[in-house]
Design a protein around this motif. Structure first.
Motif, PDB file in Angstrom:
ATOM      1  N   ARG A   1       0.822  -1.217   0.000  1.00 43.18           N
ATOM      2  CA  ARG A   1       0.000   0.000   0.000  1.00 43.18           C
ATOM      3  C   ARG A   1       0.852   1.262   0.000  1.00 43.18           C
ATOM      4  NH1 ARG A   1      -4.237  -1.636   4.810  1.00 43.18           N
ATOM      5  NH2 ARG A   1      -5.828  -2.704   3.547  1.00 43.18           N
TER       6      ARG A   1
ATOM      7  N   LEU B   1      -3.635  -8.804  -4.670  1.00 44.57           N
ATOM      8  CA  LEU B   1      -3.002  -7.549  -5.069  1.00 44.57           C
ATOM      9  C   LEU B   1      -2.760  -7.522  -6.575  1.00 44.57           C
ATOM     10  CD1 LEU B   1      -0.401  -7.056  -2.186  1.00 44.57           C
ATOM     11  CD2 LEU B   1      -2.574  -5.855  -2.504  1.00 44.57           C
TER      12      LEU B   1
ATOM     13  N   TYR C   1      -4.171  -4.490  -8.653  1.00 46.49           N
ATOM     14  CA  TYR C   1      -3.211  -3.536  -9.190  1.00 46.49           C
ATOM     15  C   TYR C   1      -2.891  -3.752 -10.668  1.00 46.49           C
ATOM     16  CZ  TYR C   1      -2.151  -2.255  -4.304  1.00 46.49           C
ATOM     17  OH  TYR C   1      -2.210  -1.827  -2.999  1.00 46.49           O
TER      18      TYR C   1
END
Length: 259
Positions: A131, A177, A181
């Motif tokens: 993050r 993730l 992303y």
């Protein structure tokens, strides 16, 4: 001679946790050799300074910077990321290599404190790290994260069950993730080592039984070495792996080829 930019990391900034020795250091050395500016981190500044000096001497340039931080503490990760940006630049590559294994025994008997510390350091801290660095990558429309899991994620264990559980959870985190992303140009992968001859895993390899297993059961007939991971890290960091994300790459000499 074929000229190629496939593994060129010139102009890239890499941040690694758990990188004063072992696999993390080998990855940092490989990044520096391929042109990246590198920040290595672990808990002890003196070990980091020594590693940075040796890597810089090896590559013939001042490419490696040493910043002490406890990867299991959010505020220290925040300070690490901010200092990397300030002193080196926006982050392109992240290696989450820091981890702990503080309990040896049946998972049904683990104390709450040991469970919480293991999961916090091996899983949650990597989420914090992701993050913290991802805004730099989103701004550029590209970036690569890699996190060190383990072949321990692939099977239960009567003694290392929680460690394996934390690494299986980390693989799950990596996949999520990667899903989130990916549309923003950021790749996220896991590296799953077998037994590697590092200080962290010394109890698993520094004995005659381990040597015998290596000589008889591992297809490559040897245990892993930290240097086995430098090339893989460069591949994952570079454009050569630009279409690879959400993967758990097993590096174990063939031991887990059936998993």
């Amino acid at each position: 001679m074929v000229k190629t930019k496939h593994f060129d990391l010139t102009g890239k900034v890499a941040l690694l946790t758990g990188a004063s020795k072992g696999m993390g250091r080998a990855m940092a050395e490989a990044f520096a050799a391929h042109g990246a500016s590198v920040v290595i981190s672990s808990r002890k500044q003196d070990q980091l300074d020594e590693a940075a000096a040796e890597i810089n001497k090896s590559c013939g340039a001042q490419r490696v910077h040493a910043v002490a931080a406890n990867a299991g503490r959010k505020e220290e990760l925040e300070a690490l990321v901010e200092r990397t940006r300030r002193d080196v630049g926006p982050i392109d590559i992240v290696v989450g290599n820091a981890g702990v294994n503080i309990f040896y025994g049946p998972i049904s008997e683990i104390p709450d404190e040991a469970y919480e510390k293991t999961m916090k350091t091996n899983v949650q801290a990597n989420l914090w790290l992701a993050r913290l660095v991802v805004p730099d990558m989103i701004d550029k429309g590209s970036g690569s994260m890699m996190f060190t899991a383990s072949v321990g994620a692939y099977k239960p264990s009567s003694t290392l069950g929680l460690y394996g559980t934390s690494k299986l959870t980390l693989i799950g985190l990596v996949r999520n993730l990667a899903l989130e992303y990916g549309p923003k140009g950021v790749r996220v992968n896991a590296i799953c080592p077998g037994i590697v001859k590092t200080d962290f895993a010394k109890a698993l390899w520094d004995n005659p039984e381990a040597e015998e297993r290596a000589n008889s059961q591992i297809p490559m007939r040897r245990l892993g070495e930290p240097d086995d991971f430098g090339g893989l890290a460069v591949f994952l960091a570079s454009d050569s792996s630009s279409y690879m994300t959400g993967q758990a790459l097993t590096v174990c000499g063939g031991t887990y080829m059936w998993s």
